[in-house]
Design a protein around this motif. Structure first.
Motif, PDB file in Angstrom:
ATOM      1  N   CYS A  51       0.732  -1.305   0.003  1.00  0.00           N
ATOM      2  CA  CYS A  51       0.079  -0.043   0.035  1.00  0.00           C
ATOM      3  C   CYS A  51       0.853   1.208   0.078  1.00  0.00           C
ATOM      4  CB  CYS A  51      -0.931   0.119   1.314  1.00  0.00           C
ATOM      5  SG  CYS A  51      -1.875  -1.319   1.462  1.00  0.00           S
ATOM      6  N   SER A  52       2.262   1.188  -0.364  1.00  0.00           N
ATOM      7  CA  SER A  52       2.968   2.307  -0.180  1.00  0.00           C
ATOM      8  C   SER A  52       2.430   3.534  -1.126  1.00  0.00           C
ATOM      9  CB  SER A  52       4.526   1.768  -0.467  1.00  0.00           C
ATOM     10  OG  SER A  52       4.536   1.398  -1.575  1.00  0.00           O
ATOM     11  N   LYS A  53       1.831   3.147  -2.169  1.00  0.00           N
ATOM     12  CA  LYS A  53       1.412   4.090  -3.265  1.00  0.00           C
ATOM     13  C   LYS A  53      -0.209   4.005  -3.162  1.00  0.00           C
ATOM     14  CE  LYS A  53       5.232   3.774  -6.258  1.00  0.00           C
ATOM     15  NZ  LYS A  53       5.972   3.283  -7.556  1.00  0.00           N
ATOM     16  N   TRP A  54      -0.665   4.691  -1.966  1.00  0.00           N
ATOM     17  CA  TRP A  54      -2.024   4.462  -1.659  1.00  0.00           C
ATOM     18  C   TRP A  54      -3.161   5.124  -2.748  1.00  0.00           C
ATOM     19  CZ3 TRP A  54      -5.005   1.850   1.394  1.00  0.00           C
ATOM     20  CH2 TRP A  54      -6.270   2.462   1.582  1.00  0.00           C
ATOM     21  N   GLU A  55      -3.775   4.217  -3.206  1.00  0.00           N
ATOM     22  CA  GLU A  55      -4.949   4.562  -4.149  1.00  0.00           C
ATOM     23  C   GLU A  55      -6.194   4.858  -3.504  1.00  0.00           C
ATOM     24  OE1 GLU A  55      -4.880   2.518  -8.012  1.00  0.00           O
ATOM     25  OE2 GLU A  55      -2.873   1.974  -7.581  1.00  0.00           O
ATOM     26  N   SER A  56      -6.876   3.674  -3.037  1.00  0.00           N
ATOM     27  CA  SER A  56      -8.102   3.635  -2.619  1.00  0.00           C
ATOM     28  C   SER A  56      -8.165   2.561  -1.861  1.00  0.00           C
ATOM     29  CB  SER A  56      -9.126   4.101  -3.480  1.00  0.00           C
ATOM     30  OG  SER A  56      -9.117   2.815  -4.288  1.00  0.00           O
ATOM     31  N   THR A  57      -9.315   2.489  -1.009  1.00  0.00           N
ATOM     32  CA  THR A  57      -9.659   1.189  -0.322  1.00  0.00           C
ATOM     33  C   THR A  57     -10.181   0.217  -1.244  1.00  0.00           C
ATOM     34  OG1 THR A  57     -10.584   2.619   1.707  1.00  0.00           O
ATOM     35  CG2 THR A  57     -11.381   0.404   1.398  1.00  0.00           C
ATOM     36  N   ARG A  58     -10.747   0.535  -2.393  1.00  0.00           N
ATOM     37  CA  ARG A  58     -11.187  -0.213  -3.530  1.00  0.00           C
ATOM     38  C   ARG A  58     -10.143  -0.798  -4.076  1.00  0.00           C
ATOM     39  NH1 ARG A  58     -14.847   2.297  -7.758  1.00  0.00           N
ATOM     40  NH2 ARG A  58     -16.189   2.682  -5.761  1.00  0.00           N
ATOM     41  N   ALA A  59      -8.917  -0.172  -4.524  1.00  0.00           N
ATOM     42  CA  ALA A  59      -7.875  -0.934  -4.894  1.00  0.00           C
ATOM     43  C   ALA A  59      -7.179  -1.752  -4.008  1.00  0.00           C
ATOM     44  CB  ALA A  59      -6.554   0.332  -5.057  1.00  0.00           C
ATOM     45  N   VAL A  60      -7.296  -1.636  -2.708  1.00  0.00           N
ATOM     46  CA  VAL A  60      -6.527  -2.783  -1.698  1.00  0.00           C
ATOM     47  C   VAL A  60      -7.758  -4.005  -1.914  1.00  0.00           C
ATOM     48  CG1 VAL A  60      -6.414  -3.430   0.571  1.00  0.00           C
ATOM     49  CG2 VAL A  60      -5.434  -1.100  -0.314  1.00  0.00           C
ATOM     50  N   GLN A  61      -8.875  -3.694  -1.721  1.00  0.00           N
ATOM     51  CA  GLN A  61      -9.934  -4.519  -2.154  1.00  0.00           C
ATOM     52  C   GLN A  61      -9.879  -5.614  -3.286  1.00  0.00           C
ATOM     53  OE1 GLN A  61     -14.000  -3.399  -2.592  1.00  0.00           O
ATOM     54  NE2 GLN A  61     -14.598  -4.611  -0.705  1.00  0.00           N
ATOM     55  N   ARG A  62      -9.570  -5.011  -4.371  1.00  0.00           N
ATOM     56  CA  ARG A  62      -9.238  -5.259  -5.667  1.00  0.00           C
ATOM     57  C   ARG A  62      -8.190  -6.208  -5.839  1.00  0.00           C
ATOM     58  NH1 ARG A  62     -10.889  -2.961 -11.116  1.00  0.00           N
ATOM     59  NH2 ARG A  62     -10.976  -1.039  -9.709  1.00  0.00           N
ATOM     60  N   GLU A  63      -6.997  -5.691  -5.097  1.00  0.00           N
ATOM     61  CA  GLU A  63      -5.911  -6.788  -5.074  1.00  0.00           C
ATOM     62  C   GLU A  63      -6.102  -7.942  -4.274  1.00  0.00           C
ATOM     63  OE1 GLU A  63      -2.050  -8.048  -5.596  1.00  0.00           O
ATOM     64  OE2 GLU A  63      -3.043  -6.204  -6.539  1.00  0.00           O
ATOM     65  N   ILE A  64      -6.876  -7.992  -2.917  1.00  0.00           N
ATOM     66  CA  ILE A  64      -7.283  -9.078  -2.313  1.00  0.00           C
ATOM     67  C   ILE A  64      -7.899 -10.045  -3.174  1.00  0.00           C
ATOM     68  CG2 ILE A  64      -8.390  -9.680  -0.133  1.00  0.00           C
ATOM     69  CD1 ILE A  64      -7.832  -7.042   1.068  1.00  0.00           C
ATOM     70  N   ALA A  65      -9.009  -9.497  -3.604  1.00  0.00           N
ATOM     71  CA  ALA A  65      -9.750 -10.199  -4.583  1.00  0.00           C
ATOM     72  C   ALA A  65      -9.068 -10.974  -5.497  1.00  0.00           C
ATOM     73  CB  ALA A  65     -10.928  -9.508  -5.132  1.00  0.00           C
TER      74      ALA A  65
ATOM     75  N   GLN B  48      -5.687 -11.792  -5.715  1.00  0.00           N
ATOM     76  CA  GLN B  48      -4.958 -12.825  -4.927  1.00  0.00           C
ATOM     77  C   GLN B  48      -5.630 -14.030  -4.576  1.00  0.00           C
ATOM     78  OE1 GLN B  48      -1.589 -11.621  -2.357  1.00  0.00           O
ATOM     79  NE2 GLN B  48      -1.483  -9.758  -3.346  1.00  0.00           N
ATOM     80  N   LEU B  49      -6.875 -13.891  -3.893  1.00  0.00           N
ATOM     81  CA  LEU B  49      -7.931 -14.866  -3.552  1.00  0.00           C
ATOM     82  C   LEU B  49      -8.461 -15.659  -4.997  1.00  0.00           C
ATOM     83  CD1 LEU B  49      -9.628 -13.218  -0.634  1.00  0.00           C
ATOM     84  CD2 LEU B  49      -8.041 -15.110  -0.538  1.00  0.00           C
ATOM     85  N   LYS B  50      -8.346 -15.000  -6.079  1.00  0.00           N
ATOM     86  CA  LYS B  50      -8.754 -15.709  -7.458  1.00  0.00           C
ATOM     87  C   LYS B  50      -9.937 -15.792  -7.193  1.00  0.00           C
ATOM     88  CE  LYS B  50      -4.478 -17.991  -8.524  1.00  0.00           C
ATOM     89  NZ  LYS B  50      -3.568 -17.617  -7.576  1.00  0.00           N
ATOM     90  N   LEU B  51     -10.834 -14.648  -6.805  1.00  0.00           N
ATOM     91  CA  LEU B  51     -12.307 -14.615  -6.637  1.00  0.00           C
ATOM     92  C   LEU B  51     -12.871 -14.896  -8.304  1.00  0.00           C
ATOM     93  CD1 LEU B  51     -13.225 -12.065  -4.020  1.00  0.00           C
ATOM     94  CD2 LEU B  51     -12.978 -14.798  -3.860  1.00  0.00           C
ATOM     95  N   PRO B  52     -14.168 -15.393  -8.388  1.00  0.00           N
ATOM     96  CA  PRO B  52     -14.684 -15.585  -9.680  1.00  0.00           C
ATOM     97  C   PRO B  52     -14.866 -14.269 -10.627  1.00  0.00           C
ATOM     98  CG  PRO B  52     -16.035 -16.604  -7.967  1.00  0.00           C
ATOM     99  CD  PRO B  52     -14.819 -15.641  -7.570  1.00  0.00           C
ATOM    100  N   ASN B  53     -14.737 -14.438 -11.871  1.00  0.00           N
ATOM    101  CA  ASN B  53     -14.992 -13.288 -12.729  1.00  0.00           C
ATOM    102  C   ASN B  53     -16.132 -12.603 -12.710  1.00  0.00           C
ATOM    103  OD1 ASN B  53     -12.646 -13.725 -14.231  1.00  0.00           O
ATOM    104  ND2 ASN B  53     -13.661 -14.995 -15.838  1.00  0.00           N
ATOM    105  N   GLN B  54     -17.219 -13.116 -12.088  1.00  0.00           N
ATOM    106  CA  GLN B  54     -18.417 -12.378 -11.794  1.00  0.00           C
ATOM    107  C   GLN B  54     -18.145 -11.436 -10.679  1.00  0.00           C
ATOM    108  OE1 GLN B  54     -20.331 -16.042 -11.260  1.00  0.00           O
ATOM    109  NE2 GLN B  54     -20.815 -15.745  -9.105  1.00  0.00           N
ATOM    110  N   VAL B  55     -17.407 -11.947  -9.739  1.00  0.00           N
ATOM    111  CA  VAL B  55     -17.165 -10.811  -8.569  1.00  0.00           C
ATOM    112  C   VAL B  55     -16.053  -9.602  -9.333  1.00  0.00           C
ATOM    113  CG1 VAL B  55     -15.900 -10.512  -6.212  1.00  0.00           C
ATOM    114  CG2 VAL B  55     -17.435 -12.580  -6.911  1.00  0.00           C
ATOM    115  N   MET B  56     -14.979 -10.300  -9.934  1.00  0.00           N
ATOM    116  CA  MET B  56     -14.137  -9.138 -10.491  1.00  0.00           C
ATOM    117  C   MET B  56     -14.862  -7.917 -11.303  1.00  0.00           C
ATOM    118  SD  MET B  56     -11.788 -10.201  -8.675  1.00  0.00           S
ATOM    119  CE  MET B  56     -10.434  -9.009  -9.378  1.00  0.00           C
ATOM    120  N   GLN B  57     -15.899  -8.324 -12.204  1.00  0.00           N
ATOM    121  CA  GLN B  57     -16.497  -7.542 -12.852  1.00  0.00           C
ATOM    122  C   GLN B  57     -17.183  -6.360 -12.173  1.00  0.00           C
ATOM    123  OE1 GLN B  57     -19.062 -10.330 -15.382  1.00  0.00           O
ATOM    124  NE2 GLN B  57     -17.352 -10.900 -16.582  1.00  0.00           N
ATOM    125  N   MET B  58     -17.540  -6.627 -10.806  1.00  0.00           N
ATOM    126  CA  MET B  58     -18.105  -5.783 -10.013  1.00  0.00           C
ATOM    127  C   MET B  58     -17.214  -4.438  -9.932  1.00  0.00           C
ATOM    128  SD  MET B  58     -19.647  -7.879  -6.958  1.00  0.00           S
ATOM    129  CE  MET B  58     -20.492  -9.237  -7.144  1.00  0.00           C
TER     130      MET B  58
END
Length: 148
Positions: free
Chosen positions: A74-88, A90-100
């Protein structure tokens, strides 16, 4: 809550101290904060811990059986959403989740929310993240590279 000071003169000693602390806290929710040497070296130590634990061989060597190790820089902070996207990711969540993410980004653009830092997390994605890690032993490594 237990407070432990890890005394180390080198990056390797600090990594070993953190891994030992993780063994001690097995089965508990815990937060470990590492500041480095007046802020110096902290990122290198945190990255080394994450790399050690990402390696199955090293995990077992340390007796730390995490089903998932999520490492977010998080050294180059973008947003809470960017962190959430990175977690998603790395967890390899399904495409339908990533499309959100794309759908919410488009909606924010339409509503004039163009500042990346103003983009909040997505509740439905948070639910899917929770669902995917529920009942598992995981480690979330965040390093922010700032004084925040």
């Amino acid at each position: 809550m237990r407070t432990e000071v890890i005394k180390a003169n080198t990056i390797d000693e600090a990594v070993e101290g953190i891994l030992d602390e993780l063994k001690y806290t097995r089965g508990k929710e815990n937060v470990i904060y590492f500041d480095g040497w007046d802020g110096l070296g902290a990122s290198a130590v945190v990255q080394a811990v994450a790399q050690q634990l990402a390696s199955n061989e090293k995990k077992w060597q340390w007796g730390l059986q995490f089903e998932q190790v999520i490492h977010i820089d998080c050294s180059k902070w973008e947003s809470t959403r960017a962190v959430q996207r990175e977690i998603a990711e790395q967890l390899k969540l399904p495409n339908q989740v990533m499309q959100m993410f794309g759908k919410q980004d488009e909606e924010d653009d339409f509503n004039g929310i163009t500042d990346q830092q103003s983009r909040a997390g997505i509740a439905e994605v948070a639910i899917e993240i929770q669902r995917s890690i529920q009942g598992s032993r995981f480690l979330l490594v965040l390093h922010n590279g700032s004084n925040e």
